[in-house]
Design a protein around this motif. Structure first.
Motif, PDB file in Angstrom:
ATOM      1  N   SER A 573      77.943  30.340 -41.266  1.00 35.66           N
ATOM      2  CA  SER A 573      78.155  31.748 -40.906  1.00 35.66           C
ATOM      3  C   SER A 573      79.058  31.868 -39.686  1.00 35.66           C
ATOM      4  O   SER A 573      79.853  32.809 -39.571  1.00 35.66           O
ATOM      5  CB  SER A 573      76.814  32.429 -40.622  1.00 35.66           C
ATOM      6  OG  SER A 573      76.121  31.727 -39.578  1.00 35.66           O
ATOM      7  N   GLN A 577      82.683  33.982 -39.749  1.00 37.37           N
ATOM      8  CA  GLN A 577      82.880  35.194 -38.957  1.00 37.37           C
ATOM      9  C   GLN A 577      83.887  35.022 -37.818  1.00 37.37           C
ATOM     10  O   GLN A 577      84.141  35.958 -37.076  1.00 37.37           O
ATOM     11  CB  GLN A 577      81.528  35.644 -38.367  1.00 37.37           C
ATOM     12  CG  GLN A 577      80.536  36.087 -39.445  1.00 37.37           C
ATOM     13  CD  GLN A 577      79.179  36.464 -38.862  1.00 37.37           C
ATOM     14  OE1 GLN A 577      78.873  36.137 -37.721  1.00 37.37           O
ATOM     15  NE2 GLN A 577      78.371  37.160 -39.649  1.00 37.37           N
ATOM     16  N   SER A 580      86.632  37.507 -38.377  1.00 37.22           N
ATOM     17  CA  SER A 580      86.189  38.781 -38.938  1.00 37.22           C
ATOM     18  C   SER A 580      86.913  39.946 -38.263  1.00 37.22           C
ATOM     19  O   SER A 580      87.245  39.894 -37.075  1.00 37.22           O
ATOM     20  CB  SER A 580      84.675  38.932 -38.751  1.00 37.22           C
ATOM     21  OG  SER A 580      84.259  40.248 -39.120  1.00 37.22           O
ATOM     22  N   ASN A 582      85.504  42.738 -37.680  1.00 36.88           N
ATOM     23  CA  ASN A 582      84.483  43.415 -36.869  1.00 36.88           C
ATOM     24  C   ASN A 582      84.221  42.603 -35.610  1.00 36.88           C
ATOM     25  O   ASN A 582      83.808  41.449 -35.684  1.00 36.88           O
ATOM     26  CB  ASN A 582      83.200  43.550 -37.709  1.00 36.88           C
ATOM     27  CG  ASN A 582      82.150  44.405 -37.012  1.00 36.88           C
ATOM     28  OD1 ASN A 582      82.037  44.402 -35.788  1.00 36.88           O
ATOM     29  ND2 ASN A 582      81.376  45.126 -37.810  1.00 36.88           N
ATOM     30  N   LYS A 584      81.885  42.763 -33.474  1.00 37.56           N
ATOM     31  CA  LYS A 584      80.490  42.363 -33.282  1.00 37.56           C
ATOM     32  C   LYS A 584      80.181  41.083 -34.048  1.00 37.56           C
ATOM     33  O   LYS A 584      79.428  40.229 -33.587  1.00 37.56           O
ATOM     34  CB  LYS A 584      79.564  43.499 -33.735  1.00 37.56           C
ATOM     35  CG  LYS A 584      79.616  44.716 -32.810  1.00 37.56           C
ATOM     36  CD  LYS A 584      78.642  45.786 -33.265  1.00 37.56           C
ATOM     37  CE  LYS A 584      78.691  46.997 -32.311  1.00 37.56           C
ATOM     38  NZ  LYS A 584      77.771  48.061 -32.741  1.00 37.56           N
ATOM     39  N   GLU A 585      80.788  40.961 -35.233  1.00 40.16           N
ATOM     40  CA  GLU A 585      80.600  39.722 -36.003  1.00 40.16           C
ATOM     41  C   GLU A 585      81.277  38.541 -35.312  1.00 40.16           C
ATOM     42  O   GLU A 585      80.749  37.429 -35.307  1.00 40.16           O
ATOM     43  CB  GLU A 585      81.164  39.911 -37.420  1.00 40.16           C
ATOM     44  CG  GLU A 585      80.341  40.864 -38.277  1.00 40.16           C
ATOM     45  CD  GLU A 585      80.875  40.967 -39.696  1.00 40.16           C
ATOM     46  OE1 GLU A 585      81.900  40.313 -39.997  1.00 40.16           O
ATOM     47  OE2 GLU A 585      80.264  41.688 -40.518  1.00 40.16           O
ATOM     48  N   ARG A 586      82.451  38.810 -34.734  1.00 41.31           N
ATOM     49  CA  ARG A 586      83.136  37.734 -33.996  1.00 41.31           C
ATOM     50  C   ARG A 586      82.318  37.312 -32.779  1.00 41.31           C
ATOM     51  O   ARG A 586      82.221  36.128 -32.451  1.00 41.31           O
ATOM     52  CB  ARG A 586      84.536  38.191 -33.548  1.00 41.31           C
ATOM     53  CG  ARG A 586      85.483  38.475 -34.680  1.00 41.31           C
ATOM     54  CD  ARG A 586      86.954  38.426 -34.232  1.00 41.31           C
ATOM     55  NE  ARG A 586      87.249  39.347 -33.162  1.00 41.31           N
ATOM     56  CZ  ARG A 586      87.551  40.644 -33.318  1.00 41.31           C
ATOM     57  NH1 ARG A 586      87.575  41.165 -34.546  1.00 41.31           N
ATOM     58  NH2 ARG A 586      87.839  41.419 -32.281  1.00 41.31           N
ATOM     59  N   ALA A 588      79.021  37.563 -32.522  1.00 42.96           N
ATOM     60  CA  ALA A 588      77.877  36.805 -33.039  1.00 42.96           C
ATOM     61  C   ALA A 588      78.292  35.381 -33.380  1.00 42.96           C
ATOM     62  O   ALA A 588      77.554  34.410 -33.132  1.00 42.96           O
ATOM     63  CB  ALA A 588      77.309  37.506 -34.275  1.00 42.96           C
ATOM     64  N   SER A 589      79.501  35.251 -33.943  1.00 45.54           N
ATOM     65  CA  SER A 589      80.020  33.921 -34.273  1.00 45.54           C
ATOM     66  C   SER A 589      80.160  33.074 -33.005  1.00 45.54           C
ATOM     67  O   SER A 589      79.797  31.892 -32.988  1.00 45.54           O
ATOM     68  CB  SER A 589      81.370  34.054 -34.974  1.00 45.54           C
ATOM     69  OG  SER A 589      81.984  32.798 -35.114  1.00 45.54           O
TER      70      SER A 589
END
Length: 1049
Positions: A573, A577, A580, A582, A584-586, A588-589
């Motif tokens: 995951s 990401q 990504s 987004n 927020k996804e980056r 989180a990554s």
């Protein structure tokens, strides 16, 4: 097969990178057609494939690889930018093509290498091929040797640099693989075609059977010189001429440059291999012990090429044997040692020639043939290391000697020396006094002296012509003139060959014989090893620096490999990401990425793969500051926790520098830079970072980079920092329009001042007064402060023993900081024209030459110890009849001391001792200038070199009251400051006694003042009284004892 429709639609460059081999094959085929179709070599289309060509040649699929090789060859042949790919592509050919079973693949690989030669990348290709010779796969070694042979055969010895090839050739003859040995044999034959006998010395140590086979092959070669058959792109005019001459059936004449065998040999370091007790044995009373010492040196001196070093002590010891030893066998051995040193060092021996030649000339009083022959060989070899002008005074000094043997041998030496001269190197200013001395010998009562003089005059006439010599022969009668002309007719020139009538003249020089006949032994020690095991020489510094620059690097990984390695250690995951849309996804990554790195084992962390993942789109162009902060923090973590290489650092440094001035991300960027400094060393990191910052136009980044560096220097210390690189960038910063950049630069200079002190200011003396005042104000703040102890270290240094850490800290401070200063080699600026000017008979031209010399030193600021022929040239001006020029020379020598620093030590004997001679000048202002110069030199060199040997005692022997006063006063001042002194100081005791009884009252007073300071070090009273001998009355001996006892108390 259903996937074919997908990759068929891709562009050519993407097909060439596809995972499916058929797609790559199709891509290579289309690329080949495209490369053959593009007519403009500077087309932008070529740029798309710059990073792909290495993949073309290293394809894992054999079928695809063949087509890739064809496409790569077409690219190299047609693209203007192909030269940029030379290193990586040839490396790929060596490791991934030359080991293939298919002959076609090897053939294409060789063609690619040769095409790089054609497009002017010979050096890069040759380096990679030579690296391939160390490969464990014999197929690769054979292919590399074969390619080198073909390159030499087609392009010739002017394009292929033979020295590194010849160096590794003997090793190939030792290979277990017959194929390697056979290919090495073919290469040796090809090299012999081009350089002939110059190859022989380098192969003398191979197996005798192999050498015999080579000799047989060499004999079969045609005598006509080989011709270049393939040409570089820059040689197209030559190619057209060649083809035209071939078409017309003409013989194509080409001059093959003569190769000096000496240049192909590896220099051997011998000073460290000398017996530790050599200097004790050479002074032993038993001749057998002295013989043992000389035998050891003679064996070492037979090496045909010697590593440069400080041979002063050894030369002095050998000179003493030649001049004073009563055993003629030992005199011969010492002379052979000197001949070997001169032949092995060549021009580097020139520094010592002035010390040795007078002694050899005086020793020609010996009549035994073996001694005379050894002395002839020695003085002939020494002559080739210097110039006739430098030796002319010594020769003229013995031409009036009462001993006929000395006069005869001096004339014969001149005859042999003239053969090596030309009209340019034998000007009238040198020829006139020598001819005058020889004309006196023409009328000598001894026939051997007359014959030698005739031979010398005849040789001079042959070299410069009758017209140049006749004006000096006006007083001779016709019979003697005819005799000189007869001798001239028998002389054979050029090449140093003895004329038919020069029976006593000797043959070619010993240096030539030695280079042609001797082979180099295996080099057991590094050429960069410093003398006596101290790694402080310039050569050692350079080799160490070169090793460090290569250390910590690794091969660049492909994008596919990086993704594979990262997938093994990062969650799926996280990778998905990374790019990504987004934020927020980056983010989180990045959080997952950080957790993975924090828990990862150091041995399992693929640093390069991880940072390449971070750099993947959007990479350092990330627009969200939170994501960027995390990304920068992860870089620091990887550098701190993993085995972080310079290759990995190069991936991220540009991004870090780009963010160092950012308000929100700058702190994290600086942390990352510091972590990389710990992983890869601060000197290397700082050099990269500063150059990147000043390649940008962002003043904020430039200012913050300098602020980071100032703080980093305090944390890491100053050891190893490339001062010169920073000085140039600091100067750029000082000239910036942005005040923040200028302020940061001045702050950095303040930190550097803590470590470097006053020498740092010399770099900025050309700045505007207002700016210089700001710099001085910053330096003033630092006055009295000491640099803080380092709190950060590179990972390697941190793992070493405490002693090593302390040594590293010591290197950063004290006098050793002078070693960090960048020094300029000015030897190439000391041209023969400049030397001629300084030695010109017109004082105005001499002054002009001295002015130019002063300007050269001033411009360079800090210089290396290599100053060409300047020492001998300036030495001549210290005895100039024009006192203004003497003072100007002394000023230059003061300038030289400040510019050269500790490296001045090697010039103490040839140039420092003559300064002491000037202390005997009758004019007080000249003596004062000489003393100022002497003090400036001693400040850089210390006293040891001045007190060693007989030079100081010889100066005190001169019955010059001014000289004795100044020298004794100087010794009285310096000796009390020394803990120990060389034993050679004892040689001054007889002169000290003579000064105690000098007629001049001031000399006696200075001697009395100096006496107690001698006693501080020479405490063996019986030995001192032994020196004084029976000339000292009992009363004076008692007085002497009383002064000693008083001093000891």
């Amino acid at each position: 097969m259903g996937d074919d429709s997908e990759w068929m639609k891709l562009p050519i460059d993407q097909k060439c990178e596809h995972k499916v081999w058929k797609a790559r094959l199709n891509g290579y085929e289309e690329a080949l057609k495209l490369f053959q179709r593009i007519e403009d070599e500077k087309s932008q289309e070529w740029g798309k494939y710059l990073g792909l060509i290495k993949k073309f040649v290293t394809d894992s699929n054999a079928v695809a690889q063949l087509k890739g090789l064809e496409a790569a060859l077409a690219f190299i042949e047609n693209a203007h930018v192909a030269g940029k790919t030379a290193g990586e592509v040839v490396s790929g050919v060596v490791t991934k093509v030359f080991n293939q079973p298919k002959a076609r693949a090897k053939e294409l690989g060789t063609d690619i290498c040769l095409m790089y030669f054609e497009i002017e990348k010979a050096e890069v290709v040759q380096d990679e091929l030579l690296k391939g010779l160390d490969n464990k796969n014999p197929k690769i070694v054979v292919a590399c040797i074969e390619t080198l042979r073909k390159a030499l055969s087609e392009f010739g010895s002017k394009i292929v640099t033979l020295k590194p090839v010849v160096k590794v050739l003997p090793k190939q003859f030792e290979s277990r693989e017959k194929a390697v040995r056979e290919e090495a044999k073919l290469l040796a034959v090809e090299i012999y075609r081009w350089i002939r006998d110059a190859l022989r010395p380098s192969l003398q140590n191979i197996n005798s059977v192999q050498l015999k086979e080579l000799e047989e092959e060499w004999v079969k070669l045609p005598s006509s010189p080989p011709k270049q058959t393939r040409f570089l792109r820059s040689q197209q005019d030559l190619r057209a001429k060649f083809e035209q001459q071939q078409a017309q059936g003409e013989d194509v004449a080409e001059t093959v440059a003569a190769v000096d065998p000496y240049e192909l040999l590896e220099a051997v370091e011998i000073l460290s291999k000398m017996p530790k007790d050599f200097y004790e044995k050479i002074e032993a009373k038993k001749w057998q012990e002295r013989k043992e010492a000389l035998e050891a040196v003679e064996a070492l001196a037979k090496n045909p090429k010697l590593e440069n070093g400080d041979y002063g002590d050894l030369v002095r010891a050998l000179k003493k044997v030649v001049g004073k030893d009563a055993n003629v066998m030992l005199v011969s051995m010492a002379a052979k040692c000197l001949a070997g040193l001169a032949a092995g060092l060549r021009k580097k021996f020139g520094t010592y020639s002035g010390q040795v030649v007078p002694t050899i000339l005086e020793k020609f009083k010996e009549k035994k043939p073996q001694v005379v022959q050894a002395l002839q060989e020695a003085i002939d070899a020494i002559f080739l290391t210097t110039t006739l002008q430098n030796l002319s005074e010594d020769i003229l000094g013995v031409m009036d000697n009462k001993n006929p043997s000395i006069k005869q041998q001096a004339s014969l030496f001149l005859a042999r020396s003239f053969r090596h001269c030309t009209q340019a190197t034998l000007p009238k200013s040198i020829l006139k006094p020598l001819c005058a001395a020889l004309i006196k010998q023409v009328n000598d009562s001894a026939p051997e002296v007359r014959d030698a003089a005739f031979e010398a005059l005849g040789t001079a006439m042959k070299v410069v012509g009758e017209k140049a010599v006749n004006p000096f022969l006006a007083d001779l009668d016709k019979l003697k003139l005819d005799k000189i002309k007869e001798c001239a007719d028998k002389v054979e020139l050029p090449g140093g060959k003895k004329g038919a009538g020069g029976g006593s003249g000797g043959g070619g020089s010993v240096a030539d014989k030695k280079s042609a006949a001797k082979a180099p032994p295996p080099a057991e020690s590094s050429a960069g090893a410093s003398k006596k095991g101290k790694p402080t020489s310039a050569g050692a510094g350079k080799s160490k620096k070169a090793a460090e620059s290569k250390e910590g690097t690794e091969n660049e990984l492909s994008a596919e490999m990086c993704e594979e390695l990262a997938a093994n250690v990062l969650p799926a995951s996280c990778l998905q990401q990374l790019d990504s849309a987004n934020w927020k996804e980056r983010l989180a990554s990045m959080e997952e990425f950080q957790r993975a790195v924090e828990t990862m084992d150091k041995g399992e962390m693929p640093c390069q793969a991880l940072v390449r993942m971070l750099a993947k789109k959007p990479g350092w162009k990330e627009t969200n500051f939170q994501v960027m902060q995390m990304k920068l923090r992860i870089v620091a973590l990887i550098a701190q926790r993993g085995t972080f290489s310079k290759t990995s650092a190069n991936v991220v440094l540009d991004g870090l520098v780009d963010k160092v001035g950012d308000i929100k991300c700058g702190g994290n960027a600086k942390e990352g830079l510091t972590a990389i400094g710990e992983a890869c060393s601060l000197p290397w990191t700082a050099e990269q970072v500063v150059s990147m910052a000043f390649a940008q136009k962002n003043p904020k980044n430039q200012a913050e980079t300098l602020n980071w560096l100032a703080n980093a220097m305090k944390e890491f210390g100053f050891a190893g920092v490339n001062v010169k690189g920073f000085i140039n960038n600091v100067k750029t910063a000082l000239g910036a329009t942005n005040p923040a950049v200028r302020t940061a630069a001045i702050t950095l200079l303040g930190v550097m001042y803590l470590y470097m002190g006053a020498p740092l200011r010399m770099f900025f003396e050309d700045e505007k007064p207002a700016l210089l005042a700001q710099i001085d104000a910053e330096f003033e703040k630092m006055q009295g402060q000491s640099p803080p102890p380092p709190v950060r270290f590179t990972k390697k240094a941190a793992s070493e023993e405490e002693g090593d850490e302390e040594e590293q800290e010591e290197d950063a401070g004290g006098q050793d900081i002078m070693d960090l200063l960048p020094r300029t080699d000015i030897s190439d600026k000391i041209t023969s024209d400049l030397v001629s000017k300084i030695g010109d008979k017109n004082w105005k031209i001499r002054k002009e030459g001295l002015d130019e010399t002063a300007a050269i030193i001033s411009e360079a600021k800090f210089i290396t110890a290599n100053i060409g022929e300047l020492p001998l040239t300036l030495k001549g001006r210290l005895s100039d009849s024009n006192k203004i020029l003497v003072q100007q020379t002394l000023t230059i020598l003061q300038q030289l001391a400040a510019a050269m620093g500790p490296g001045l030590k090697q010039h103490v004997k040839p140039l420092g001792i003559p300064i002491i001679t000037v202390l005997g000048d009758s004019k007080s202002n000249v003596r004062m200038a000489a003393m100022t110069t002497l003090q400036a030199w001693v400040e850089q060199t210390g006293m040891k070199e001045w007190l060693e040997g007989e030079d100081l005692a010889e100066e005190l022997k001169k019955e010059n009251p001014f000289l004795r006063q100044e020298v004794l006063g100087w010794l009285a001042e310096k000796l009390p400051t020394l803990r120990t002194v060389p034993g050679d100081l004892m040689l001054c005791v007889p002169q000290l006694y003579a000064c105690l009884e000098d007629r001049n009252g001031d000399v006696r007073k200075k001697a009395q003042d100096a006496l107690p300071t001698f006693m501080m070090h020479l405490v063996d009273l019986s030995a001192i009284l032994g020196f004084l001998g029976q000339r000292v009355c009992r009363a004076k001996q008692s007085c002497f004892r009383l002064q000693c006892i008083t001093m000891n108390h």
